[in-house]
Motif scaffolding. Structure first.
Motif, mmCIF file in Angstrom:
data_model
loop_
_atom_site.group_PDB
_atom_site.id
_atom_site.type_symbol
_atom_site.label_atom_id
_atom_site.label_comp_id
_atom_site.label_asym_id
_atom_site.label_seq_id
_atom_site.Cartn_x
_atom_site.Cartn_y
_atom_site.Cartn_z
ATOM 1 N N THR A 111 -10.055 9.013 -4.852
ATOM 2 C CA THR A 111 -10.302 7.572 -4.828
ATOM 3 C C THR A 111 -11.428 7.202 -5.789
ATOM 4 O O THR A 111 -11.320 6.251 -6.571
ATOM 5 C CB THR A 111 -10.662 7.127 -3.391
ATOM 6 N N LYS A 112 -12.492 7.985 -5.726
ATOM 7 C CA LYS A 112 -13.644 7.667 -6.580
ATOM 8 C C LYS A 112 -13.275 7.791 -8.070
ATOM 9 O O LYS A 112 -13.572 6.900 -8.867
ATOM 10 C CB LYS A 112 -14.803 8.609 -6.240
ATOM 11 N N ALA A 113 -12.604 8.869 -8.428
ATOM 12 C CA ALA A 113 -12.220 9.066 -9.835
ATOM 13 C C ALA A 113 -11.277 7.952 -10.297
ATOM 14 O O ALA A 113 -11.432 7.401 -11.399
ATOM 15 C CB ALA A 113 -11.563 10.433 -10.010
ATOM 16 N N CYS A 114 -10.327 7.595 -9.451
ATOM 17 C CA CYS A 114 -9.341 6.572 -9.839
ATOM 18 C C CYS A 114 -9.986 5.195 -9.959
ATOM 19 O O CYS A 114 -9.675 4.425 -10.877
ATOM 20 C CB CYS A 114 -8.178 6.548 -8.849
ATOM 21 N N ARG A 115 -10.892 4.885 -9.027
ATOM 22 C CA ARG A 115 -11.571 3.581 -9.114
ATOM 23 C C ARG A 115 -12.427 3.499 -10.377
ATOM 24 O O ARG A 115 -12.457 2.462 -11.050
ATOM 25 C CB ARG A 115 -12.436 3.352 -7.868
ATOM 26 N N GLU A 116 -13.105 4.587 -10.687
ATOM 27 C CA GLU A 116 -13.933 4.583 -11.897
ATOM 28 C C GLU A 116 -13.064 4.476 -13.147
ATOM 29 O O GLU A 116 -13.441 3.814 -14.116
ATOM 30 C CB GLU A 116 -14.834 5.822 -11.934
ATOM 31 N N SER A 156 0.823 -1.199 0.000
ATOM 32 C CA SER A 156 0.000 0.000 0.000
ATOM 33 C C SER A 156 0.862 1.256 0.000
ATOM 34 O O SER A 156 1.856 1.341 0.715
ATOM 35 C CB SER A 156 -0.879 -0.040 1.244
ATOM 36 N N ALA A 157 0.493 2.220 -0.838
ATOM 37 C CA ALA A 157 1.189 3.514 -0.813
ATOM 38 C C ALA A 157 0.714 4.332 0.382
ATOM 39 O O ALA A 157 1.493 5.069 0.995
ATOM 40 C CB ALA A 157 0.944 4.269 -2.119
ATOM 41 N N ILE A 158 -0.586 4.200 0.718
ATOM 42 C CA ILE A 158 -1.074 4.853 1.939
ATOM 43 C C ILE A 158 -0.369 4.214 3.121
ATOM 44 O O ILE A 158 -0.291 2.993 3.214
ATOM 45 C CB ILE A 158 -2.604 4.705 2.071
ATOM 46 N N GLY A 159 0.152 5.030 3.992
ATOM 47 C CA GLY A 159 0.876 4.519 5.152
ATOM 48 C C GLY A 159 2.387 4.576 4.973
ATOM 49 O O GLY A 159 3.129 4.363 5.925
ATOM 50 N N ALA A 160 2.847 4.864 3.749
ATOM 51 C CA ALA A 160 4.302 4.963 3.509
ATOM 52 C C ALA A 160 4.795 6.357 3.893
ATOM 53 O O ALA A 160 4.101 7.350 3.687
ATOM 54 C CB ALA A 160 4.602 4.688 2.038
ATOM 55 N N SER A 161 6.009 6.402 4.428
ATOM 56 C CA SER A 161 6.589 7.687 4.862
ATOM 57 C C SER A 161 7.272 8.397 3.702
ATOM 58 O O SER A 161 8.470 8.689 3.761
ATOM 59 C CB SER A 161 7.589 7.449 5.999
ATOM 60 N N ALA A 201 -2.440 6.326 -5.960
ATOM 61 C CA ALA A 201 -1.661 5.129 -6.312
ATOM 62 C C ALA A 201 -2.377 3.868 -5.837
ATOM 63 O O ALA A 201 -2.472 2.873 -6.569
ATOM 64 C CB ALA A 201 -0.265 5.224 -5.691
ATOM 65 N N ASP A 202 -2.919 3.916 -4.624
ATOM 66 C CA ASP A 202 -3.632 2.742 -4.123
ATOM 67 C C ASP A 202 -4.923 2.501 -4.903
ATOM 68 O O ASP A 202 -5.269 1.360 -5.217
ATOM 69 C CB ASP A 202 -3.945 2.909 -2.626
ATOM 70 N N ALA A 203 -5.638 3.570 -5.211
ATOM 71 C CA ALA A 203 -6.910 3.400 -5.913
ATOM 72 C C ALA A 203 -6.694 2.900 -7.340
ATOM 73 O O ALA A 203 -7.515 2.170 -7.884
ATOM 74 C CB ALA A 203 -7.687 4.713 -5.904
ATOM 75 N N LEU A 204 -5.561 3.280 -7.957
ATOM 76 C CA LEU A 204 -5.251 2.825 -9.323
ATOM 77 C C LEU A 204 -4.444 1.530 -9.322
ATOM 78 O O LEU A 204 -4.268 0.913 -10.370
ATOM 79 C CB LEU A 204 -4.438 3.906 -10.057
ATOM 80 N N ASP A 205 -3.911 1.186 -8.154
ATOM 81 C CA ASP A 205 -3.011 0.044 -8.004
ATOM 82 C C ASP A 205 -1.760 0.204 -8.888
ATOM 83 O O ASP A 205 -1.392 -0.686 -9.650
ATOM 84 C CB ASP A 205 -3.744 -1.278 -8.312
ATOM 85 N N VAL A 206 -1.149 1.387 -8.778
ATOM 86 C CA VAL A 206 0.119 1.646 -9.474
ATOM 87 C C VAL A 206 1.098 2.269 -8.477
ATOM 88 O O VAL A 206 0.719 2.610 -7.353
ATOM 89 C CB VAL A 206 -0.067 2.597 -10.681
ATOM 90 N N GLU A 207 2.339 2.425 -8.895
ATOM 91 C CA GLU A 207 3.320 3.099 -8.041
ATOM 92 C C GLU A 207 3.014 4.604 -7.999
ATOM 93 O O GLU A 207 2.610 5.178 -9.024
ATOM 94 C CB GLU A 207 4.735 2.915 -8.615
ATOM 95 N N PRO A 208 3.255 5.272 -6.853
ATOM 96 C CA PRO A 208 3.011 6.726 -6.786
ATOM 97 C C PRO A 208 3.761 7.491 -7.876
ATOM 98 O O PRO A 208 3.264 8.484 -8.401
ATOM 99 C CB PRO A 208 3.525 7.110 -5.389
ATOM 100 N N GLU A 209 4.956 7.003 -8.257
ATOM 101 C CA GLU A 209 5.783 7.719 -9.239
ATOM 102 C C GLU A 209 5.138 7.739 -10.629
ATOM 103 O O GLU A 209 5.549 8.506 -11.502
ATOM 104 C CB GLU A 209 7.178 7.083 -9.339
ATOM 105 N N ALA A 210 4.158 6.871 -10.855
ATOM 106 C CA ALA A 210 3.499 6.831 -12.172
ATOM 107 C C ALA A 210 2.449 7.933 -12.314
ATOM 108 O O ALA A 210 1.811 8.060 -13.356
ATOM 109 C CB ALA A 210 2.854 5.467 -12.384
#
Ligand code: MOS
Length: 690
Positions: free
Chosen positions: A509-514, A2-7, A470-479
Motif C-alpha cells: 500500500t505504501k509503495a503504491c500510494r507513493e 474496491s478490489a479488496i473484498g472481492a472473491s 489495485a486499490d492503492a493504485l486505483d487500477v484494475e487488479p489485472e493491470a
C-alpha cells in the motif's frame, strides 16, 4: 469498486490444478541434478562409532556420502538443530547422520537404506510431565512474551470463590503435515548459494542459511515460487536446507533433497505436548475472581522452543486476580516448533474447556458466563483493545447454530444408539504486522509491476497482494503483474503469525500510494518505468500501544456412539471478528481448513510416544490420523463486519490461525454435554468414552 473484498480466484490456481506450477523439488533440469537422501539416527542419544561409507560409494550411481567426517564447517548460530553433520554426537532419534548423494533418486534411497551406521547408545529422557525434575522457567516464551505474570492474590481469591474448578488438560505431540513435505534444491555458484526452497519465509531463509555458511545473506538467493503449505513448519529453515546446501557444496553440483512423509515428524518441527493446570474461581454471579494457568511443555537439548501456552489466557477474560506460568523441560527429542497457532491453540483448549466446566458448576449458560467476564480493557496489559467483538461472534453463532433450543443438562439427549450434545468455545489470535518492503513500477504501457519477497503457502497471498495494490493504485487488479518469493525482491516478513497480509499489504500500500503521488506530478514514463520502493519499519515502530486480537466463537454438535465410543461431528459453526476480510473466497477456505485441523486435534491426531524406542512411533498417515472427507460434514463460517482503525491501512486482523483456536474445546465441550464424560486429555478417542 474496491478490489479488496472481492472473491477473486487465485492467480496461479489453474497452474496448480493442471500440474504446471513448479515446486521446490521440480524446478531444475533433471540430467544435471543429483539427489540427496537423508540417513537418520536409529538411537536416541550417544555417538556414531562408524559409518560404512566405502561399501555404499562402491555402488553404481552413488556420488558421495556426507557424514560428520567430511561435511563442511557450519557456524554456530545458536540453533543446534541446523548444525547438521558437525560431530558424532546424537541428540535425538531421527537426527541426520549422513546424506547419500546419487545420480538418481532411487539410487540415493537404496544406498541410504543399505548404509551401515554403528553407534554407542547412551541414556535418554523423552517423557514430558508436570512433575519432571528438570523443569525450568525459560527467560521468555515464543516469540518474546514474559514467562510468568502475576496480578493480585490468586490463591486467596480461589479459596474464597463461590464456585471454583481445578483441572489439568493435556494435548499430545502434534505433527505438521503440509501437503508438500520440506524440499530444497541447492547449487553453489562460486561463493553464492542458489536455493529453491519450500519455505514460509524466503527472506529469513537467506539470512539464516547465510549465517550458517559464514556468508552474507545477500550471497544466498532463495526462491519459493509455489509452496504446498507449512503451518509453521517452514517458518524458519529446518535441517533439509543446510543438508542440501552441504551436499551441493561437497559435490560441486546441483542437489535436490526432500523429506519423505515419515521424516517429517522428526525433522520438521512439531507441536509440543502440553499440560495446562487451570484454576478458575467465580463469585455468586459467575464473575471470575481468579484465573490461574500453569503451562508445561517440552523442548529439545539442541534448541529452546518455549510454547506460549498460557499467553492467550492473559487477554481473554476479566478477573482481578490472575497468574500465568510456563515451565519447560529439555528432553532428548526432536525440536518442537511452530504449528498453527502455537500457544493459543493448546492453551485455549485448556481455558475454554475450563470455562465450560465452570459454567456447568455454576449453573450458568456458557455464553452467558463469557459475557459476564468480558473485560473493558486488556486485563494484563492494561491498555484498550483496538476492537473486540467476542460477544457479537457468540450472539451471531448462537443464532446460526440454534443455541437457544439447547437443553443444558448433560447426557439428556439420546437418539437410538447415539448420545447427542452441543458445545461452544471462544477463539482468539493476536493481530500483528511486521516490517516489510515492496517495490512497484509504473510501465509506459499502462501496466504495473509489483514485487515483494513474500511467500504464498497456498493461502492465496499472491492474489490478495494484487487486490491490495489495485486499490492503492486505483487500477484494475489485472493491470498488475506481481512477483513474490524471490530474495532479490524487497525483504518481507515470514508467512506466519497470521501476519502476512497485514505486513506485506502495508508495504505494498505504501509503495503504491507513493508511486501514485510521483505519477501525478506529470512526469512522462521512461521505457524502464518509474519505480518506488517502500518499507514499513517506521510505521510499525510507531504503532500505538493497544491490545490487538481477532476473536471468534465456535459451535459444535456431536453424536457419540454409545456402543463404540466413536464421536461424529455433524456440524460446526464458526463466527469470527477479524477486521476487514480481503477476499471472502480465500478467507472461507482458511477458516474451514483451520476448523478442520481443530477437529483433527480434538478427535484424531496424536503423536504416540514410544518411551522404549525414544521416539514418536506413528510416522505416517496410516497411523497418524487426520480428518478425512467423511469426518468433515458441515462446517459453516461467517464473519462480522468489523471496522478497526488501529490496524494496518487495509484494516484486516489476520485469519490464518484463529480458526484452529477453540475448535478442539468446542468439540470436547459438546462431548461432555452429550455423554456427561469430560475428556481432559486430547484426542477424544473412543476408549476414553466407554
Ligand atoms: Mo504459523 S505456526 O505462525 O506459520
Amino acid at each position: 469498486m474496491s478490489a479488496i473484498g472481492a472473491s477473486l480466484a487465485r492467480i496461479e490456481g489453474i497452474e496448480k490444478v493442471t500440474g504446471a506450477a513448479d515446486y521446490a523439488y521440480e524446478t531444475t533440469a533433471e540430467q544435471e541434478t543429483l539427489y540427496g537422501w537423508v540417513v537418520q539416527s536409529s538411537i536416541v542419544t550417544g555417538r556414531i562409532l562408524d559409518i560404512g561409507v566405502d561399501a555404499v560409494l562402491a555402488l553404481p550411481g552413488v556420488v558421495e556420502v556426507v557424514t560428520w567426517r567430511n561435511a563442511p564447517h557450519l557456524e554456530d548460530t545458536g540453533d543446534g538443530e541446523l548444525n547438521v553433520l558437525q560431530h558424532a554426537i546424537i541428540s535425538y532419534r531421527g537426527q541426520p547422520v549422513a546424506v547419500v548423494i546419487a545420480e538418481t533418486l532411487e539410487t540415493a534411497r537404496e544406498a541410504a537404506n543399505v548404509l551401515e551406521v554403528s553407534y554407542s547408545a547412551g541414556e535418554s529422557d523423552v517423557l514430558m510431565s508436570p512433575d519432571h525434575l528438570r523443569l525450568y522457567a525459560p527467560d521468555k516464551v515464543n516469540p518474546a512474551f514474559e514467562t510468568d505474570s502475576v496480578i493480585g492474590e490468586v490463591d486467596v481469591a480461589l479459596a474464597d470463590a463461590v464456585t471454583s474448578i481445578d483441572h489439568s488438560y493435556s494435548t499430545p505431540a502434534l505433527f505438521n503435515n503440509p501437503m508438500e513435505p520440506h524440499a530444497t534444491t541447492a547449487e553453489w555458484q562460486g561463493g553464492r548459494l542458489e536455493l529453491v526452497d519450500s519455505t514460509q519465509g524466503s527472506s529469513v531463509t537467506a539470512e539464516q542459511i547465510g549465517a550458517l555458511f559464514g556468508i552474507p545473506g545477500e550471497a544466498v538467493h532463495v526462491r519459493a515460487e509455489h509452496v504446498g503449505g507449512g503451518f509453521g513448519s517452514k517458518g524458519s529453515p529446518r535441517p533439509n536446507v543446510p543438508l542440501a546446501a552441504i551436499a551441493a557444496k561437497i559435490t560441486g553440483r546441483r542437489v535436490k533433497l526432500a523429506y519423505t512423509r515419515q521424516m517429517m515428524s522428526s525433522l520438521a518441527g512439531y507441536r509440543t505436548p502440553t499440560v495446562s493446570r487451570m484454576r478458575l474461581g467465580a463469585d455468586a454471579d459467575g464473575r471470575l475472581t481468579a484465573i490461574s494457568h500453569e503451562a508445561f511443555s517440552q523442548t529439545s537439548t539442541l534448541f529452546e522452543f518455549a510454547e506460549q501456552t498460557a499467553e492467550a489466557t492473559r487477554h481473554m477474560y476479566a478477573a482481578p486476580n490472575r497468574r500465568t506460568t510456563h515451565r519447560l523441560v529439555a528432553l532428548d527429542v526432536p525440536t518442537p516448533r511452530w504449528m498453527r497457532a502455537p500457544g493459543e491453540c493448546p492453551g485455549m483448549y485448556a481455558l475454554e474447556s475450563a470455562m465450560d466446566e465452570l459454567a456447568a458448576a455454576a449453573g450458568i449458560d456458557p455464553i452467558e458466563l463469557r459475557r459476564r467476564n468480558e473485560p473493558e480493557r486488556d486485563p494484563e496489559l492494561d491498555v484498550p483493545y483496538s476492537s473486540r467483538d467476542l460477544i457479537g461472534c457468540m450472539e451471531r453463532g448462537a443464532e446460526l447454530f440454534g443455541w437457544a433450543e439447547r437443553d443444558p443438562r448433560p447426557a439428556a439427549h439420546i437418539d437410538g444408539r447415539w448420545a447427542i450434545g452441543t458445545g461452544m468455545a471462544a477463539s482468539t489470535y493476536p493481530a500483528m504486522a511486521q516490517p516489510s518492503g515492496a517495490v512497484v513500477t509504473a510501465m509506459p504501457d499502462g501496466r504495473y509491476r509489483l514485487g515483494i519477497n513474500a511467500t504464498d503457502i497456498g493461502t492465496g497471498s499472491r492474489t490478495v497482494m494484487r487486490q491490495i495494490a489495485a486499490d492503492a493504485l486505483d487500477v484494475e487488479p489485472e493491470a498488475i503483474d506481481i512477483r513474490i518469493a524471490d530474495s532479490n525482491l524487497p525483504k518481507a516478513s515470514v508467512a506466519g503469525g497470521s501476519s502476512g497480509t497485514a505486513s506485506w499489504g502495508w508495504a505494498v500500500t505504501k509503495a503504491c500510494r507513493e508511486l501514485r503521488i510521483s505519477l501525478q506530478t506529470g512526469m512522462t514514463i521512461p521505457p524502464d518505468g518509474i519505480t518506488v520502493t517502500a518499507t514499513t519499519d517506521a510505521e510499525i515502530a510507531a504503532q500505538e500501544e493497544l491490545s490487538r486480537h481477532a476473536f471468534g466463537a465456535q459451535f459444535v454438535e456431536v453424536r457419540v456412539d454409545l456402543d463404540s465410543g466413536e464421536v461424529v461431528v455433524p456440524r460446526m459453526v464458526g463466527v469470527f471478528a477479524a477486521g476487514r476480510i480481503m477476499n471472502p473466497r480465500l478467507a472461507r477456505s482458511q477458516f474451514i481448513g483451520a476448523m478442520t485441523m481443530g477437529l483433527g486435534m480434538a478427535l484424531h491426531e496424536v503423536g504416540e510416544l514410544d518411551t522404549v524406542l525414544g521416539d514418536y512411533a506413528n510416522h505416517d498417515f496410516a497411523t497418524y490420523h487426520i480428518p478425512a472427507c467423511a469426518d468433515v460434514k458441515d462446517i459453516r463460517v461467517e464473519w462480522l463486519d468489523e471496522e478497526d482503525t488501529h490496524l494496518s491501512p487495509m484494516g484486516g486482523k489476520g485469519i490464518g490461525e484463529i480458526g484452529i483456536v477453540g475448535a478442539a474445546a468446542a468439540v470436547a465441550n459438546a462431548v461432555a454435554h452429550a455423554t456427561g464424560i469430560r475428556v481432559r486429555d486430547l484426542p477424544i478417542q473412543p476408549d476414553k468414552l466407554i
